[in-house]
Each structure stands twice: as structure tokens, then as C-alpha cells.
Design an enzyme around this catalytic site. Structure first.
Site, PDB file in Angstrom:
ATOM      1  N   SER A  30      23.990  32.215  38.281  1.00 14.48           N
ATOM      2  CA  SER A  30      24.422  31.217  37.553  1.00 14.48           C
ATOM      3  C   SER A  30      23.576  30.078  37.075  1.00 14.48           C
ATOM      4  O   SER A  30      23.526  29.495  36.108  1.00 14.48           O
ATOM      5  CB  SER A  30      25.707  30.644  38.372  1.00 14.48           C
ATOM      6  OG  SER A  30      26.812  31.531  38.675  1.00 14.48           O
ATOM      7  N   ARG A  34      21.749  28.860  33.384  1.00 10.82           N
ATOM      8  CA  ARG A  34      21.827  27.424  33.010  1.00 10.82           C
ATOM      9  C   ARG A  34      20.335  27.025  32.804  1.00 10.82           C
ATOM     10  O   ARG A  34      20.244  25.817  32.050  1.00 10.82           O
ATOM     11  CB  ARG A  34      22.673  26.746  34.090  1.00 10.82           C
ATOM     12  CG  ARG A  34      24.006  27.044  33.818  1.00 10.82           C
ATOM     13  CD  ARG A  34      24.738  26.500  35.132  1.00 10.82           C
ATOM     14  NE  ARG A  34      26.233  26.584  34.932  1.00 10.82           N
ATOM     15  CZ  ARG A  34      26.988  27.725  34.961  1.00 10.82           C
ATOM     16  NH1 ARG A  34      26.247  28.811  35.341  1.00 10.82           N
ATOM     17  NH2 ARG A  34      28.331  27.724  34.939  1.00 10.82           N
ATOM     18  N   SER A 172      37.910  27.287  35.403  1.00 10.72           N
ATOM     19  CA  SER A 172      36.764  28.045  35.266  1.00 10.72           C
ATOM     20  C   SER A 172      35.485  27.377  35.024  1.00 10.72           C
ATOM     21  O   SER A 172      35.747  26.521  34.021  1.00 10.72           O
ATOM     22  CB  SER A 172      36.965  29.022  33.872  1.00 10.72           C
ATOM     23  OG  SER A 172      35.981  29.636  33.407  1.00 10.72           O
ATOM     24  N   GLN A 174      32.644  28.464  33.655  1.00 10.61           N
ATOM     25  CA  GLN A 174      32.208  28.872  32.314  1.00 10.61           C
ATOM     26  C   GLN A 174      32.895  28.476  31.142  1.00 10.61           C
ATOM     27  O   GLN A 174      32.045  27.874  30.269  1.00 10.61           O
ATOM     28  CB  GLN A 174      32.464  30.410  32.292  1.00 10.61           C
ATOM     29  CG  GLN A 174      31.712  31.476  33.306  1.00 10.61           C
ATOM     30  CD  GLN A 174      32.041  33.005  33.102  1.00 10.61           C
ATOM     31  OE1 GLN A 174      32.716  33.363  32.098  1.00 10.61           O
ATOM     32  NE2 GLN A 174      31.517  33.600  34.017  1.00 10.61           N
ATOM     33  N   ASP A 311      33.586  35.259  43.055  1.00 15.40           N
ATOM     34  CA  ASP A 311      32.794  36.432  42.753  1.00 15.40           C
ATOM     35  C   ASP A 311      32.754  37.401  44.263  1.00 15.40           C
ATOM     36  O   ASP A 311      32.238  38.310  44.064  1.00 15.40           O
ATOM     37  CB  ASP A 311      31.598  36.119  42.431  1.00 15.40           C
ATOM     38  CG  ASP A 311      31.267  35.662  40.816  1.00 15.40           C
ATOM     39  OD1 ASP A 311      31.928  36.153  40.277  1.00 15.40           O
ATOM     40  OD2 ASP A 311      30.435  34.820  40.690  1.00 15.40           O
ATOM     41  N   LYS A 338      37.324  39.891  34.731  1.00 15.47           N
ATOM     42  CA  LYS A 338      35.934  39.913  34.985  1.00 15.47           C
ATOM     43  C   LYS A 338      35.265  41.390  34.487  1.00 15.47           C
ATOM     44  O   LYS A 338      35.994  41.698  33.392  1.00 15.47           O
ATOM     45  CB  LYS A 338      35.797  39.872  36.525  1.00 15.47           C
ATOM     46  CG  LYS A 338      36.427  38.380  37.222  1.00 15.47           C
ATOM     47  CD  LYS A 338      35.903  37.352  36.810  1.00 15.47           C
ATOM     48  CE  LYS A 338      34.404  37.098  37.326  1.00 15.47           C
ATOM     49  NZ  LYS A 338      33.915  35.610  37.207  1.00 15.47           N
ATOM     50  N   ARG A 384      29.856  44.092  41.227  1.00 13.30           N
ATOM     51  CA  ARG A 384      30.131  43.793  42.679  1.00 13.30           C
ATOM     52  C   ARG A 384      31.278  44.668  43.421  1.00 13.30           C
ATOM     53  O   ARG A 384      30.970  44.762  44.449  1.00 13.30           O
ATOM     54  CB  ARG A 384      30.970  42.189  42.521  1.00 13.30           C
ATOM     55  CG  ARG A 384      30.025  41.475  42.150  1.00 13.30           C
ATOM     56  CD  ARG A 384      30.614  39.912  42.145  1.00 13.30           C
ATOM     57  NE  ARG A 384      29.671  38.856  41.392  1.00 13.30           N
ATOM     58  CZ  ARG A 384      28.571  38.553  41.758  1.00 13.30           C
ATOM     59  NH1 ARG A 384      28.062  38.648  42.874  1.00 13.30           N
ATOM     60  NH2 ARG A 384      27.922  37.521  40.806  1.00 13.30           N
TER      61      ARG A 384
END
Length: 432
Positions: A30, A34, A172, A174, A311, A338, A384
Site C-alpha cells: 500500500s 503511494r 475504504s 482506497q 486483507d 476484492k 491471499r
């Protein structure tokens, strides 16, 4: 054992019952997304160290380069990014399987005066995008896509944005991040009002790059402005460490240490969940995680928990399957959107190992205490699910298990299979 095992389509794993040792996990995925995006928007040269080498982040790197941003490898996991973005992208931005990548990039594209086209693989094109296209349109961007902007490919004509106050229907990070990234070039204040506080990577890193950000409970306020280049050191990914934590807890005599993890807001909540389950697990302020085999008990996981473990639910569900009692997970409807429908795929994975799991609309009920057996798991293209199945096969199952769709793991954790063999002494080899 070679790195090639991380890209085979089918993996066969024969278990060894314990995870022991010390290891490092890849750079936080993540934060890596960014770091690339903010460095590309910033004026000047930024050096990023510890970047995730997974395919998801590599897609973001290539997308940034389409805007005329120069990215130079400095060796190992270090690179230099020379911003700011100079023009609209010169080609389609392909984000592969990266939901974080495409949603954050949509926010960036909304703020750029020009035309951008964003797409991804077959799994990403099934993931809902309306949650970001709605606020970006409200800010003034022109956004089109399949089913009226509900799915990628997305076509965005950006520029001329205005700040808005937006309250996402989902908790979220995101969605919050897409709106904030667009807000950097908007007129006036951009405000996001969250249902529950979510991970604050974007807010923390915006401040690091010189943006004016204020947080008041569940509200985030951003003032528009130019970003200044800065160097970024990406810590280890807690979401990846969760696999090793559960591996240590459920195997007989497990004892694992993971070093240099991110310890910021909202990323290590799985530690608290495993503590509630009776796990001997400690995350120190220096980012060192230590875990020892423990007798686990069932817990209730509710909507308030989900934003911090979104996650980690598949691997926590594995822990619940071997714990004593019945674990109930609710308020997790977001998992159906997801990389796979993670409620359905997690339940199917556990059933393949002989666990008793009942799906609900927004979660699942897991009957713990079952003796897991060897089985065959379909990852449904979800890294995952694949890695959770590998942990189960290595640490909680006698016999040989087969995991289909193992190549999905390369999106986030290259060399996972190699570390699994080293830490657990399991045997892993390509399947049929």
C-alpha cells in the site's frame, strides 16, 4: 527450490507442522503504490527505498512512466522518481490485478488536464469502480467506463476540479485516497467523512510530501497545493507478516520473528485479533513481530474490526478453523469486491481442507477444532487465498495439498514459496 515456484500455476505443498525462524517480508504494498504516485506528483527528485517488488507495484511504476515521469533503478529495492507529471499519459494505463493501483491512479488522473484510460486484467475488470467514479465526477472530472463507469476500463478527462465533502458508503482507504489525490489540484478544501477510520497511509505520506492535511476523528481535510519531493523508506508489509504469524501459531512448536514492519495506524489490527484468540504474539514499537505456537480460541469479528483487517481475513479465518469454538465474522460485505469474492473463496478454501464453514451475506461462521485434511484449493486468482492455503498445507495438514492459481502470488509476494520452505521445512513443487 527456485524462485520459479512463485510463478507456476499450480503448487503442491507437503506439510511439516511448524514454522520457525526469523525473516523479512516485502516492502509494504500500500505504501509502495503511494510512494510512486506522490513522488510522481511532487516537484523534484525523490528516492524510494524498500519498494515492493510485486507485480502490482510494478504496474504502478510503468503507469507513472507513461506520464513522462523518469524512474531510475538505483539497485536492489531503491529507485529515483523525478516529478512532477509532465503531460497526459501516452498510452493505456494497465494496472494488472491491482485494485489499489487503479483506484488511486484514477484520483491522480482526475486532477490532470488531459485524457487517461485505465484498465487491468480479467479479475480487476470485475471489481466495482463506481465507488470512485461517483465522487470524482462530483469534483468535476468526466469519467466513463463499462456499465456507466461501474467497471474498468475507465476513461477519465481530468482538470478543473473543485473540492467537495464526500462521505463514502464503504469504509475504504482506497476511496478516501482517490478523493484526496484528486483534491490536490481542486479549488477549495476537499473533505472525506468516513464511516469508520481507515488506514492513514495517504494522509501520512501527503504530509511527508508537504501537503496540508488535518484529521478530526473520522473526517479528513485537505487543502490543495503543490507537493515537494522527499525521500521515502518503505517498511515491511504487516499484511504479509500475518501469514507467518498464523503459521507460527497453528503449527506444533512454532516460533517466528518478522523484522522491520510498518506500525502506523490501522495496519496491524490482526495482531489484536490474534491476541483475543489467545495467541502469544507481540508487535514491538520497533516493528519487530514475535509469535509462538498457541492454543487458540474462537472470537467474534464485527464491522468495527474489518477496516483494519480487510486483507487479513482469509488467514485469520484459517486460525479460526483450528481454534476451539465457533468464530463469527460479520460486517465484511466489502470482501465480496476484492480480487475474488473473498467470503466465498475463503469459505471454499477452508471446506477443501475439511473445515465446517457457513457463508452469510456479510461474513461467515467457522466451526473450529476440526482436524484439517489434505485437499485441493482454487485461489480464484486471489494471492491471499493462495498464500493462506499454502500456510494451511505447510503447518496444519498431513499429506500433500494442491493449490491452483498459485501464479497470483507474484502480484504481491515474490519468493513466498521460497520462504515457506525455509521457515517450515515443507516441500513445495510444481503441480500437474
Amino acid at each position: 527450490m527456485t524462485h520459479d515456484l512463485d510463478v507456476v500455476r499450480t503448487l503442491r505443498v507437503t506439510g511439516a507442522a511448524a514454522a520457525r525462524g526469523s525473516l523479512r517480508v516485502p516492502g509494504d504494498k500500500s505504501i509502495s503504490h503511494r510512494a510512486l504516485l506522490l513522488s510522481a506528483l511532487a516537484h523534484g527528485s525523490s528516492v524510494v527505498t524498500g519498494l515492493s517488488l510485486g507485480q502490482d507495484v510494478q504496474h504502478t511504476r510503468r503507469a507513472v512512466e507513461r506520464f513522462g515521469v523518469r524512474v531510475t533503478d538505483l539497485g536492489g529495492d531503491r529507485l529515483r522518481v523525478e516529478g512532477p507529471i509532465r503531460h497526459e499519459p501516452d498510452d493505456v494505463l494497465d494496472h494488472g490485478n491491482a485494485g489499489t493501483g487503479i483506484r488511486l491512479m484514477a484520483g491522480v488522473c482526475a486532477g490532470i488536464d488531459g485524457l487517461s484510460v485505465l484498465t487491468g486484467d480479467q479479475y480487476l475488470r470485475r471489481r466495482p469502480m463506481e465507488r470512485i467514479t461517483v465522487p470524482l465526477r462530483r469534483m468535476g472530472a468526466v469519467v466513463e467506463g463499462r456499465q456507466r463507469g461501474g467497471y474498468a476500463p475507465l476513461v477519465i478527462r481530468g482538470g478543473g476540479l473543485r473540492g467537495i465533502t464526500y462521505a463514502p458508503e464503504q469504509a475504504s482507504a482506497q476511496v478516501k485516497s482517490a478523493v484526496l489525490l484528486a483534491g490536490l489540484s481542486a479549488r477549495g478544501t476537499t473533505t472525506v467523512e468516513e464511516l469508520h477510520p481507515t488506514r492513514r497511509h495517504t494522509e501520512e505520506m501527503l504530509v511527508q510530501f508537504g501537503a496540508q492535511v488535518d484529521i478530526d476523528g473520522t473526517r479528513v481535510f485537505l487543502q490543495p497545493g503543490e507537493l515537494r519531493a522527499t525521500d521515502v523508506s518503505v517498511p515491511g508489509d504487516p499484511s504479509q507478516a500475518a501469514f507467518w504469524a498464523v503459521a507460527a501459531l497453528i503449527g506444533s512448536g512454532g516460533d517466528v520473528t518478522v523484522d522491520d514492519l510498518y506500525t502506523g495506524y490501522g495496519r496491524a489490527d490482526f495482531v489484536q485479533i490474534l491476541e483475543r484468540m489467545g495467541g502469544d504474539i507481540v508487535l514491538g514499537p520497533d516493528g519487530t513481530l514475535t509469535v509462538r505456537a498457541s492454543r487458540l480460541r474462537a472470537v467474534e469479528i464485527t464491522a468495527a474490526d474489518i477496516p483494519g483487517i480487510v486483507d487479513e481475513v482469509p488467514v485469520l479465518a484459517l486460525a479460526a478453523a483450528v481454534a476451539e469454538g465457533t468464530t463469527v465474522i460479520s460486517g465484511a460485505a466489502e470482501l465480496r469486491a476484492k480480487e475474488s469474492d473473498r467470503i466465498a473463496s475463503t469459505a471454499a478454501m477452508l471446506r477443501a481442507f475439511g473445515a465446517s464453514v457457513t457463508e452469510t451475506e456479510d461474513g461467515m461462521v467457522i466451526e473450529g477444532g476440526a482436524r484439517l485434511r489434505a485437499g485441493r484449493v482454487d485461489s480464484h486468482g486471489d494471492h491471499r487465498i493462495a498464500m493462506t492455503a499454502a500456510v494451511a498445507a505447510a503447518c496444519a495438514v498431513e499429506g500433500t495439498c494442491v493449490i491452483d492459481g498459485w501464479d497470483s502470488v507474484a502480484t504481491s509476494y515474490p519468493r513466498f514459496a521460497e520462504q515457506l520452505v525455509r521457515v517450515t521445512a515443507a516441500r513445495a513443487e510444481p503441480g500437474e
